[in-house]
Design a protein around this motif. Structure first.
Motif, mmCIF file in Angstrom:
data_model
loop_
_atom_site.group_PDB
_atom_site.id
_atom_site.type_symbol
_atom_site.label_atom_id
_atom_site.label_comp_id
_atom_site.label_asym_id
_atom_site.label_seq_id
_atom_site.Cartn_x
_atom_site.Cartn_y
_atom_site.Cartn_z
ATOM 1 N N HIS A 7 0.810 -1.219 0.000
ATOM 2 C CA HIS A 7 0.000 0.000 0.000
ATOM 3 C C HIS A 7 0.845 1.272 0.000
ATOM 4 O O HIS A 7 0.418 2.301 0.544
ATOM 5 N N SER A 90 -9.213 -3.846 0.509
ATOM 6 C CA SER A 90 -8.191 -4.347 -0.400
ATOM 7 C C SER A 90 -8.522 -5.757 -0.877
ATOM 8 O O SER A 90 -8.724 -6.660 -0.066
ATOM 9 N N SER A 121 -8.649 -1.523 -3.470
ATOM 10 C CA SER A 121 -7.755 -2.072 -4.483
ATOM 11 C C SER A 121 -8.423 -3.294 -5.082
ATOM 12 O O SER A 121 -9.119 -4.039 -4.390
ATOM 13 N N TRP A 170 -2.730 -4.533 -10.468
ATOM 14 C CA TRP A 170 -3.596 -4.020 -9.409
ATOM 15 C C TRP A 170 -3.972 -2.582 -9.702
ATOM 16 O O TRP A 170 -3.163 -1.813 -10.230
ATOM 17 N N ARG A 171 -5.187 -2.216 -9.315
ATOM 18 C CA ARG A 171 -5.652 -0.836 -9.402
ATOM 19 C C ARG A 171 -6.094 -0.406 -8.018
ATOM 20 O O ARG A 171 -6.775 -1.150 -7.320
ATOM 21 N N SER A 172 -5.699 0.784 -7.628
ATOM 22 C CA SER A 172 -6.115 1.351 -6.342
ATOM 23 C C SER A 172 -6.838 2.660 -6.599
ATOM 24 O O SER A 172 -6.379 3.476 -7.404
#
Length: 191
Positions: A7, A90, A121, A170-172
């Motif tokens: 993170h 997440s 996420s 991954w997309r946050s």
């Protein structure tokens, strides 16, 4: 892999120590325990008993409050009407059906303090993933669901998988709750 590694793009958004923080879909507790070690009052929601029990064993001091609940409703958590300065969700929403996204965002938005932040996420689906396990919610769909609840987009990032899986991305996304409104006048309070 550490909380700080996974993170890294969110660390500057964390509230001051002592704030109430919620880890939704806490798994075995890596993030919840790391947040507690940073001085937050942490509630961890995890529907899988084995994960909750593992997390509790890693937390002999009882710094984290563990709850057996799940999105989209979080019915058990909502009984106490808690409010949080920061919610971490997440690797959870990618398991929710598209028709459940609106309810999930309404629930999460309702748990935020004024100006509180929601960080989510999601992992993009790979060819090896069964389509019933991972759902590719687009950033546009996630943002639209959040905005319908009054949340404002703050940040969107993409990253490679920290475990080195080449096909995994991954997309946050981070959203912020509106400021408090004066109950009688409907106007924003000025602190």
């Amino acid at each position: 892999v550490s909380f700080e590694t996974v993170h890294a793009a969110l660390l500057d958004l964390l509230p001051p120590p002592g704030a109430r923080v919620l880890d939704l879909g806490a798994g075995s507790g890596r993030d919840a325990l790391a947040l507690a070690a940073r001085g937050y009052r942490v509630t961890a929601v995890e529907p899988t008993r084995a994960f909750r029990e593992h997390g509790k064993r890693q937390d002999p001091s009882g710094a984290v409050t563990w709850i057996d609940d799940r999105l989209p409703s979080l019915a058990l958590l909502l009984r106490d009407e808690p409010r949080f300065a920061f919610i971490l969700c997440s690797a959870v929403l990618m398991h929710l059906a598209p028709q459940d996204l609106g309810d999930a965002f309404r629930t999460m938005a309702g748990l935020l303090e004024p100006h509180g932040q929601l960080a989510i996420s999601v992992r993009d689906m790979t060819l090896a993933d069964p389509p019933e396990l991972i759902i590719n919610h687009s950033n546009a769909a996630l943002t639209a669901a959040a905005e319908r609840t009054g949340l404002r987009p703050v940040r969107a990032t993409t990253s490679d998988d920290v475990l080195g899986r080449e096909s995994v991305k991954w997309r946050s996304l981070v959203f912020e709750a509106a400021p408090a409104r004066h109950p009688d006048l409907g106007q924003t309070k000025i602190n």
